[in-house]
Write a protein that holds these residues in place. Sequence first.
Motif, PDB file in Angstrom:
ATOM      1  N   PRO A 664      45.588  32.370  44.835  1.00  0.00           N
ATOM      2  CA  PRO A 664      44.745  31.928  45.952  1.00  0.00           C
ATOM      3  C   PRO A 664      44.154  33.129  46.686  1.00  0.00           C
ATOM      4  N   PRO A 665      42.879  33.091  47.041  1.00  0.00           N
ATOM      5  CA  PRO A 665      42.259  34.259  47.702  1.00  0.00           C
ATOM      6  C   PRO A 665      42.974  34.696  48.971  1.00  0.00           C
ATOM      7  N   LEU A 695      40.748  47.659  40.947  1.00  0.00           N
ATOM      8  CA  LEU A 695      41.334  46.323  40.977  1.00  0.00           C
ATOM      9  C   LEU A 695      40.924  45.569  42.248  1.00  0.00           C
ATOM     10  N   VAL A 696      40.961  46.274  43.389  1.00  0.00           N
ATOM     11  CA  VAL A 696      40.549  45.638  44.640  1.00  0.00           C
ATOM     12  C   VAL A 696      39.081  45.265  44.591  1.00  0.00           C
ATOM     13  N   ASP A 697      38.255  46.180  44.061  1.00  0.00           N
ATOM     14  CA  ASP A 697      36.809  45.932  44.010  1.00  0.00           C
ATOM     15  C   ASP A 697      36.489  44.762  43.081  1.00  0.00           C
ATOM     16  N   THR A 698      37.150  44.726  41.927  1.00  0.00           N
ATOM     17  CA  THR A 698      36.902  43.646  40.982  1.00  0.00           C
ATOM     18  C   THR A 698      37.327  42.303  41.554  1.00  0.00           C
ATOM     19  N   TRP A 699      38.502  42.308  42.244  1.00  0.00           N
ATOM     20  CA  TRP A 699      38.953  41.036  42.846  1.00  0.00           C
ATOM     21  C   TRP A 699      38.001  40.570  43.934  1.00  0.00           C
ATOM     22  N   LEU A 700      37.566  41.529  44.786  1.00  0.00           N
ATOM     23  CA  LEU A 700      36.736  41.158  45.919  1.00  0.00           C
ATOM     24  C   LEU A 700      35.385  40.608  45.473  1.00  0.00           C
ATOM     25  N   THR A 701      34.813  41.213  44.436  1.00  0.00           N
ATOM     26  CA  THR A 701      33.510  40.723  43.965  1.00  0.00           C
ATOM     27  C   THR A 701      33.634  39.379  43.270  1.00  0.00           C
ATOM     28  N   GLY A 702      34.858  39.005  42.882  1.00  0.00           N
ATOM     29  CA  GLY A 702      35.043  37.734  42.202  1.00  0.00           C
ATOM     30  C   GLY A 702      35.533  36.614  43.093  1.00  0.00           C
ATOM     31  N   VAL A 703      35.712  36.886  44.386  1.00  0.00           N
ATOM     32  CA  VAL A 703      36.163  35.824  45.301  1.00  0.00           C
ATOM     33  C   VAL A 703      35.059  34.786  45.435  1.00  0.00           C
TER      34      VAL A 703
END
Length: 803
Positions: A664-665, A695-703
Amino acid sequence: MTTPLRDGPLLLGVRHHGPGSARAVRAALDAASPRVVLIEGPPEGDALVSLAADPQMRPPVALLAHAVDDPGRAAFWPLAEFSPEWVAIRWALTHDAPVRFIDLPATHSLAFKDDSEEGDGGEDGNEAGHDSAPGPGDRERALRIDPLAVLAEAAGYDDAERWWEDVVEHRGGTDGDDPFAPFAAVGEAMGALREEYGDGGHRRDLVREAYMRLQLRAARKEFGDDQVAVVCGAWHVPALGARSTATADRALLKGLPKVKSEMTWVPWTHHRLARHSGYGAGIDSPGWYGHLFGAPDRPVTRWMTKVAGLLREEDQPVSSAHVIEAVRLAETLATMRGRPLAGLTETTDAIRAVMCDGSDVPLALIRDRLIVGDVLGEVPDSAPAVPLQRDLTRLQRSLRLKPEALEREVDLDLRKETDAERSRLLHRLRLLAIGWGEPAAGRGSTGTFRETWRLRWEPELYVRVAEAGVWGTTVLSAATAKAESQAVSATALSEVTALAEQCLLAELTDALPVVMKALADRAALDADVGHLAQALPALARSLRYGDVRSTDTAALGEVAAGLAERVCVGLPPACAALDAEGAAEMRAHLDGVHTAIGLLPATPDRPAGDLSGRWAAVLRKLAARDTVPGVIRGRATRLLLDDGRLPEDDAARLMGLALSPGAPPADAAAWIEGFVGGASGGGMLLVHDERLLALVDTWLTGVPAASFTDVLPLLRRTFSAYEPGVRRTLGELVRRGPAGGGARPDRAEAGIPGFGAAVDETRADAVLPVLRLLLGDPDPEHDLDPDHRIDTDHDNDLAGVAR
């Protein structure tokens, strides 16, 4: 010359702390030469009035009365150099005339319980400013008015202070050749006000005035009607001159409550004179009034010179030309406004325009240092005082810690005996609730041998000393007795641990056994992991303080180690299924316990490595358990990584799992906050490890867009705590595009400042001699030889720290 009352006593109605009234009183007394002077104040002060002639007595001072059985019930009667009462006292002592206080005795006034007034004995604090009177139609609540404000309004003024300055302060205190005329005018005005608004419906006012009339009758009978002078608040003048029988006055005094009281002189401050509530005297500008009273001539010019001197001390470019122009402007403003002399308003406006370039910032300093002032009075050593106060005064002198009204910082080096004694005194006073000093953040030092204190002495502290006197006659015995009592009565574990810390800081060796027994008892009965985790850091700090102060803390160490083991057992289940608020609180406990366990010394039964190993296992369990909130899992991962107990690859794997598309985001954002949030260097971790940043950047752009607004506040709170330089560097890295797939890019070739191709072994080795000095390397053969090679396990450990 004629007196206001030809065949009666000389009634001098004054404004308390009015320099114009003070000059007028002195002129009237010189002209009348009475045989006795009666002053509004507590009769218990009669035995202390002779101390006003002592060379050590320097106003502002105050008479302090407190109830013997309840020292917190107290009242002050402040007197400044420009107070009419002080001028009358000094005149009488100089002319060998008796001085008597005629207000209601403190033994009665302290016993009154009136919730409608501030402070115990609150009428004395309020009376020190403008006198007040009950309003019509509400005798039960006794709605009060400001008579000066009413008179100012009748004269067309919207400011009572300005009206008073114009009609009294700037007139020199006399009216032509008649020194009594001002008092006749004031008495007449107060009589008209009392006819309009009532003559004292508040019971306390009626009782006070009845007592004053009785004392006046006695003085008139003893010395003669025309040989008595009375100095009192202007509001009371009509009541003292009114027709009333002694029988009626005694009837009002019948059945008054009483308490046993004591009285002494205490130093006062200008800051307290400027306060309107509680014990304050209620004048806005005591420093300005003191200047008006003391200036022999040209008060505006002398005032501007004082201001210029203050500004020059603060490195402000103020010349003699500025002073001349400011005086001219102030006088011009007074003429334009129809005032007889430039007052505080005109001088302040001129100072702002000429000396401060229109800025109000320097005016704040001028108001604090000059308009109000930082004067602290002094009383002679012969003044009565409770034994605890005498011991405190002795300690202040021997340790060269003089009480001052102006706030100041004191840096203490606990390796020096005098500074260590000062620290113990200040900590003991804090335990006794005598807040003379408050600990302040040190100047870049995290060691335990330095302390920084912010000191400021307030008159109320004399009441606190009197209250603390029930615990003992010396600071040490009182602090010890209070600590023992608190240990027995404390119900929460955190209270006892905080008390143990205070006892070690204050070096209360006699109280420690009682506190330690209470600590062991509370710790054994408290099963709440949150309470245990909250108590452990204080115990760890106490052990460090004990090392610095050479205190035996073996028993404390045993309790702390047992507490740490119970935390290790109970923390994992306590962290499951917490809401956001509970998770944030537990995260704070996690940080505190982690730091505390690192500080706990080894014991014969519990080697330090065993305890730290158990704690590391707890952190691994928290980091891997899905039922634990994300902020706690992230924080546990970060603590393991910082301690070198978790490889970077494993940290990246845990982050990848926490930020996977299936998470969950909101939970993922909480994990990030725990891992890189706060002031723990999380930003630099992302700067130096682009795998984690990727990892943080990839997760954030995929929210998903629908969830982004939910996680944005949490992320903003996390990243806004970073230093501006860290945020800027992260932005540059994200804009450049961090390498994906776990590959570490060559940031030296990319030209990123601060990054090299590899670790520079020579530069890393150069740090080792300094680290040995800081860490106290016991090997005497180690020196500052730059060619010294790393050939021991100890050196390898230091090299790891250096790198």
